[in-house]
Design a protein around this motif. Structure first.
Motif, PDB file in Angstrom:
ATOM      1  N   HIS A 123       0.844  -1.186   0.000  1.00 45.61           N
ATOM      2  CA  HIS A 123       0.000   0.000   0.000  1.00 45.61           C
ATOM      3  C   HIS A 123       0.886   1.246   0.000  1.00 45.61           C
ATOM      4  CE1 HIS A 123      -3.484  -2.530   0.586  1.00 45.61           C
ATOM      5  NE2 HIS A 123      -2.937  -3.066   1.674  1.00 45.61           N
ATOM      6  N   THR A 124       0.281   2.383  -0.225  1.00 43.69           N
ATOM      7  CA  THR A 124       1.062   3.616  -0.395  1.00 43.69           C
ATOM      8  C   THR A 124       0.916   4.590   0.763  1.00 43.69           C
ATOM      9  OG1 THR A 124      -0.774   4.626  -1.634  1.00 43.69           O
ATOM     10  CG2 THR A 124       0.910   3.449  -2.899  1.00 43.69           C
ATOM     11  N   SER A 125       0.113   4.253   1.763  1.00 40.11           N
ATOM     12  CA  SER A 125      -0.108   5.179   2.888  1.00 40.11           C
ATOM     13  C   SER A 125       0.353   4.546   4.190  1.00 40.11           C
ATOM     14  CB  SER A 125      -1.590   5.553   2.986  1.00 40.11           C
ATOM     15  OG  SER A 125      -2.024   6.200   1.809  1.00 40.11           O
ATOM     16  N   ALA A 171       7.683   6.756   0.222  1.00 38.37           N
ATOM     17  CA  ALA A 171       8.096   6.104  -1.012  1.00 38.37           C
ATOM     18  C   ALA A 171       8.059   4.590  -0.835  1.00 38.37           C
ATOM     19  CB  ALA A 171       9.513   6.553  -1.379  1.00 38.37           C
ATOM     20  N   ASN A 172       7.867   3.881  -1.929  1.00 35.48           N
ATOM     21  CA  ASN A 172       7.863   2.415  -1.866  1.00 35.48           C
ATOM     22  C   ASN A 172       9.173   1.879  -1.297  1.00 35.48           C
ATOM     23  OD1 ASN A 172       5.287   2.234  -2.973  1.00 35.48           O
ATOM     24  ND2 ASN A 172       6.050   2.110  -5.079  1.00 35.48           N
ATOM     25  N   GLN A 205      -6.291   2.338   0.722  1.00 36.46           N
ATOM     26  CA  GLN A 205      -7.004   3.587   0.451  1.00 36.46           C
ATOM     27  C   GLN A 205      -8.345   3.646   1.182  1.00 36.46           C
ATOM     28  OE1 GLN A 205      -5.925   6.396  -1.189  1.00 36.46           O
ATOM     29  NE2 GLN A 205      -3.991   5.258  -1.014  1.00 36.46           N
ATOM     30  N   SER A 211       2.409   9.439   2.929  1.00 34.74           N
ATOM     31  CA  SER A 211       2.580   8.582   1.751  1.00 34.74           C
ATOM     32  C   SER A 211       4.073   8.407   1.477  1.00 34.74           C
ATOM     33  CB  SER A 211       1.894   9.205   0.531  1.00 34.74           C
ATOM     34  OG  SER A 211       0.500   9.310   0.745  1.00 34.74           O
ATOM     35  N   ARG A 254      -7.522   4.533   4.828  1.00 36.08           N
ATOM     36  CA  ARG A 254      -6.608   5.658   5.023  1.00 36.08           C
ATOM     37  C   ARG A 254      -7.294   6.803   5.767  1.00 36.08           C
ATOM     38  NH1 ARG A 254      -4.456  10.455   2.995  1.00 36.08           N
ATOM     39  NH2 ARG A 254      -2.185  10.418   2.664  1.00 36.08           N
ATOM     40  N   ALA A 303       1.089   0.485   7.505  1.00 39.95           N
ATOM     41  CA  ALA A 303       0.548   0.671   6.164  1.00 39.95           C
ATOM     42  C   ALA A 303      -0.969   0.497   6.161  1.00 39.95           C
ATOM     43  CB  ALA A 303       1.183  -0.338   5.208  1.00 39.95           C
TER      44      ALA A 303
END
Length: 243
Positions: free
Chosen positions: A165-167, A189-190, A178, A187, A181, A175
């Motif tokens: 996930h990105t958040s 970086a990966n 969406q 957010s 969230r 993590a």
């Protein structure tokens, strides 16, 4: 009074009277112990230098009413000097000692996992096995995991939806997807998620290969996550030298 012996790492010391010192220890079998070292501040003391922060020792104590009494000390790991001679090592190590003391709150309650984790982290610092900031962040994540606050860096910490996930939401446990969230979630970086997961798992080849910008981002997330769950500010954390 009853006599007992244990391995320990010295967390903190402060003066008592003209020549004595109160020493806070994290022991292998007896948890956190506060004890008096008689006359250890005198230059003639046989073991005063062994009762300093970061020292890994074999200690014999007498049980007292409020404070135990140190009667004998032998050095297992002389980690104090190499750590105290380097500012980056010292500041990172000080945060570790403070965190361990906060996490192991009750005295004489065994916390074997926290003990061995701290010993390993302090040894790694003293030998410069890895970058101090990486060792510190890895220690903090693992110590919190032992205490029951293991963060998630892949699946959603709230609903369990498979990641990545990105958040990242501190209050949710790491993590988040969406759908889960919350407002204010960051957010990262990966690559930062990858670094954090590697530090938690002890994958040092992955951690050492990380870029400086991702280490800085991970530093901030680990510090915020740690202090959120400790519910207090770590006094030594602002002094850490991040290289």
């Amino acid at each position: 009074m009853s006599l007992y012996r244990d391995e320990a790492i010295v967390l903190r010391t402060h003066k008592l009277g003209e020549a004595d010192r109160i020493v806070t220890l994290l022991t292998r079998a007896h948890g956190k112990v506060r004890a008096v070292g008689k006359g250890v501040r005198r230059t003639s003391s046989r073991f005063g230098s062994r009762l300093e922060p970061f020292m890994h020792i074999d200690v014999q104590l007498n049980t007292g009413r409020s404070l135990d009494l140190v009667t004998q000390v032998e050095t297992i790991g002389p980690y104090g000097r190499p750590i105290c001679e380097d500012y980056a090592l010292y500041t990172a190590g000080t945060v570790m000692l403070e965190t361990a003391e906060r996490l192991v709150e009750d005295e004489h309650e065994p916390s074997v996992q926290q003990y061995w984790l701290l010993v390993g982290a302090v040894r790694s610092l003293s030998t410069r096995e890895h970058a101090p900031g990486l060792v510190l962040d890895s220690y903090l994540l693992r110590a919190l995991a032992i205490a029951g606050w293991a963060p998630s860096f892949a699946d959603c910490a709230r609903c369990g939806r498979p990641g990545p996930h990105t958040s990242f939401a501190i209050a949710q446990g790491g993590a988040v997807c969406q759908a889960c969230r919350p407002p204010g979630a960051t957010s990262p970086a990966n690559e930062t998620f990858t670094l954090l997961a590697a530090l938690l798992a002890g994958q040092w080849d992955v951690a050492e290969a990380s870029a400086e910008r991702h280490r800085r981002e991970a530093d901030g997330l680990v510090a915020a996550y740690c202090q959120f769950h400790l519910e207090r500010q770590l006094r030594s954390l602002p002094m850490v030298e991040r290289v």
